[in-house]
Design a protein around this motif. Sequence first.
Motif, short mmCIF file in Angstrom:
data_model
loop_
_atom_site.label_atom_id
_atom_site.label_comp_id
_atom_site.label_asym_id
_atom_site.label_seq_id
_atom_site.Cartn_x
_atom_site.Cartn_y
_atom_site.Cartn_z
N PHE A 177 0.80 -1.50 0.11
CA PHE A 177 -0.21 -0.29 -0.02
C PHE A 177 1.00 1.40 -0.26
O PHE A 177 1.01 1.94 -0.74
N SER A 178 1.70 1.29 0.77
CA SER A 178 2.49 2.49 1.12
C SER A 178 3.59 2.81 0.02
O SER A 178 4.22 3.52 -0.52
N SER A 179 4.27 1.39 -0.93
CA SER A 179 4.51 1.89 -2.14
C SER A 179 4.35 2.22 -2.87
O SER A 179 3.91 2.97 -3.97
N GLY B 170 2.97 9.38 -5.95
CA GLY B 170 2.90 10.29 -5.54
C GLY B 170 4.84 10.59 -6.84
O GLY B 170 4.26 12.16 -7.29
N LEU B 171 4.99 9.71 -6.76
CA LEU B 171 6.36 10.30 -8.13
C LEU B 171 6.06 10.45 -9.35
O LEU B 171 6.03 11.21 -9.74
N ILE B 172 5.07 9.46 -9.76
CA ILE B 172 3.83 10.20 -11.12
C ILE B 172 3.54 11.12 -11.10
O ILE B 172 3.86 11.79 -11.88
N ILE C 62 4.82 15.24 -3.90
CA ILE C 62 5.77 15.19 -2.88
C ILE C 62 5.27 15.04 -1.53
O ILE C 62 5.93 13.74 -0.52
N GLU C 63 4.40 15.91 -0.88
CA GLU C 63 3.77 15.03 0.53
C GLU C 63 2.71 14.11 -0.14
O GLU C 63 3.45 12.98 1.11
N GLY D 83 7.46 5.36 -12.50
CA GLY D 83 6.95 5.12 -11.75
C GLY D 83 6.27 3.50 -10.92
O GLY D 83 6.83 2.87 -10.26
N ILE D 84 6.09 3.26 -12.37
CA ILE D 84 5.53 2.04 -12.46
C ILE D 84 7.51 0.98 -12.38
O ILE D 84 7.40 -0.70 -11.56
N ALA D 85 8.73 1.64 -12.51
CA ALA D 85 9.75 0.53 -12.90
C ALA D 85 10.36 1.02 -11.10
O ALA D 85 10.30 -0.70 -10.85
#
Lengths: 105, 187, 668
Positions: free
Chosen positions: A12-14, A20-22, A37-38, B98-100
């Motif tokens: 869940f957290s990943s 968030g990264l996307i 980023i938050e 992101g998927i990577a």
Amino acid sequence: MSLDPLPLCLLFSSALFCLGLIGALARSNTILVLLGIELMLNAANLNFIAFWRYGPVTSPATGVMFVIFSIAVAAAEAAVGLALIIAVYRHQKNIRLQEANRLKG
Amino acid sequence: MTAALVLIAVFTLATAAVALSLRNLIHSALLLIASWFGIAAFYLWAGAEFVAFAQVLVYVGAVSMVVLFAVLLTRRSRADTVIAPDSVARAISAVITGIAVFGVLGAAILNTSFARLSPAGVPPLPSGTGVSPVISAPTATVRDIGMQLMSTHAAALLIIGILLTVALLGAVVLAAQDGPESKQESP
Amino acid sequence: MSLSAQYLWVIPALPLVAAAIGALTPRSGRSLVAGAAIVALALSFFISCAALSTALANPAAHLTHNFTWFELGNDTVRLGWLLDPLTAFMCTMVTFVGTLIFIFSLGYMHEDENFKQFFCFLSLFAAAMLGLLVANSLLLLFICWELVGLASYLLIGFWFHKPSAAAAAKKAFITTRIGDLGFLLGLLWLYDSAGSLLLYDNGNGVLEATALGALGSAATVCGLSVASAIGLLLFCGAVGKSGQFPLHVWLPDAMEGPTPVSALIHAATMVAAGVFLMARVYPLLTPDALQVIAIIGAITALLGATIAVAQYDLKRILAFSTVSQLGYMMLAIGVGAPSAAIFHLLTHAFFKALLFLGAGSVIHAAHHEQDIRQLGGLSVKMKLTFATFAIGTMALVGVPLFFSGFWSKEAILHAAHATAGSHFPFYAALVGVVLTAFYNTRLIAETFFGHGRSHAAEHAHENSAVMTTPLVILAFFAIALGFLGTPVYPWLQARLSGETAVHGHSLLDGVGLLVLSSGLVALGIGAGFALYGRTLRLRTKATAPDPLAIAAPRTHAFLGDRLKFDELYAATFGVVNTFLATASDWFDRSVWGGIVHFLALLGEFSGTVNREADEQGLNAGFDATSEKLRASGQAYSRAQTGDAHGYLRFLAVGFVVLALVAILGGGA
């Protein structure tokens, strides 16, 4: 796939982290980048709580402590970040992140 | 228990995903508030009530307001909260990245045996039975947290206090108008 | 019909749902929102009736249903519902009067463009008030108390584009907050000494013997027992909410809101909350605290009636009469007769709602003219409004035998006479009776008799049935309700104090007091008629001076300025505040400024010394080094592309690559 709670929490957290990264990578609006980023930061907090709850016992409140400090830092970060956004907006009249590159080498 | 976790996770992820893909910034901010609520629900689920309240107070209460203010302060007209679409190429590259990352993280999680890590005195978890094993959850009452904050982590608490003060002042300095007043005085 | 205390939450929940519907409906859904609000409150009324019959079956019992809200560490926060005759009577009254006011608003607010929001706010207000009534926990009561404050802020400032309305809303909110602070402190202290905020909890509640005993034996602080101090702090909240001296200043200004709001605030809900709170926590109050309450109540009663004599605004006169009547209620509680206070609260709710709605009817008919100097001669043009308004006035004045206000005021006078404490409240109440009769005679004479003194008054006409029907219903109750509590058969008081038997006594027992108060009423009306009634024919213009202003100009002007309370507060608290600010400013500039200045001088000095050393000694050797550094820095700066996305992407991809290397390479 395992149904134990700890791996589930971590997945869940990943997932939240990658979302968030996307978001941070895909959007050009600085506010949305900051919010992405938050979310990544929040995902990290989820890990603290997950390991505190299901991981090996160390001290009863360690994980909680981490998260509390992390939330405090995140609050400071959000305040400074949004203030920066407003300052940037005042200079270039928009908040597109790729245009904020006047300091490039 | 697990079902509740999955529900919370799906809710949080779905609101976060929609929030980051919308073009209307106000809607994005509101959906992110919902997502932060989901995270608070996770903390409650995990038995960290104090953290859940802190999450609600800080994120749902304070950060969301700052975000909304930032959105409203950085638009030129009333209709300006809808932003132009972003470039597709960057979106695709972002999703691939992101998927990577998720692939690496997920593989790492799924290939780790967590039985080693389980709390002392509890036998290794029978995996795949579909019934979540009962683990004696660590409890952190508000009293415990307060005691630790004031003893073990007292230095960290002070530093956080200074950090917050500095951040607050810095935010004020950054966001403050320095134009019109000084201009009026100079001639 | 009977109702378990477990389901009592439905009463406030229904208007709350209506408020939610109102909030979520688009602006065009006027009839839906208004319909939902009225139906919800009417349903609440029927449920309240069921609750009332349950409570009356066993008036001494306090049916409760408690539950845990949340646990924080070792403390458990519990809330609950409470059903006893006090709650049941109040709920029935609030829902009934509220429903009538809602229906009246249909007509009154018909042309307002924010019609929908108005009903949404009204429902919220009703929900908060009902929640306050059914709460069995002082914490829940406090939450609803604050919600009532919020809703009243929204409603008083409903016409927020008028600066005066916005200011009045702010004033009401801030003034009541002052009292609420005391209330909150009282709550915390009570929680500290009693360990619970539940009112009744099978022997563990704060109003039950164990906690009261513990409080009684607690130590004293500055000559005041802890129980008295807590009681007085709670009373602070009631002072703010119920417009008691010295926090009464907000109540007359609250007249800036739409008239149905004034009716709701002054009759059924907000101001009743304070009296209700005092009646609710009555077992907690010590004789010392009661003495203070009685005196504050007496001062308020006298003050309100005095100021009302010289006001010109129709609604403002009614507002000051509310201040004075609330003073009577507090006085009744202070002299140890909470059931008389609640009896007066109930009758007052009906006749004051009637008066405000009647005033609303007049104002609506006279094109929003509220100045009684501009009105006049309406008795012919608005017969129904006049008849009902007159009934309301007579109930307020306490015209003997046939009007509810007479009997409830009688009960209060009786209690004040019989009290063991000071008799000041009793005499103040008697003077108040004369003044009340006087200013009400003036009000009726100026508004309804004589010549129409303006264009608006001459062309007024009776309103539609949707506005007059509630008036007729309220007028009926303004008469009938009194017979529930006559000294011969004080059914209401007996039920409120938890008795099943009714001990009446003959009217002749207290006949002296009856005759005395009737005589005082007659005196007041006579004086009013002598001053105002006789001169009516002579005055045909709005500019004609007030007869009292001719008779005693200075007093009149002073009263007209509401005894200068606003000015007094501005001159005292305002001046103290300014003084403190000036003093702090001076302190900042001279003391701290001096220290900072000195430090700055010190810094400047050491800086000078340093620079000398630098320029003389160290300069040359560094120049070459820095040239090299600059060159390499320029080379590295190419990597700074200024593309924040790029940095983040580089980071993420780098992480993936490193992880893959570690997994594929090191895992083997």
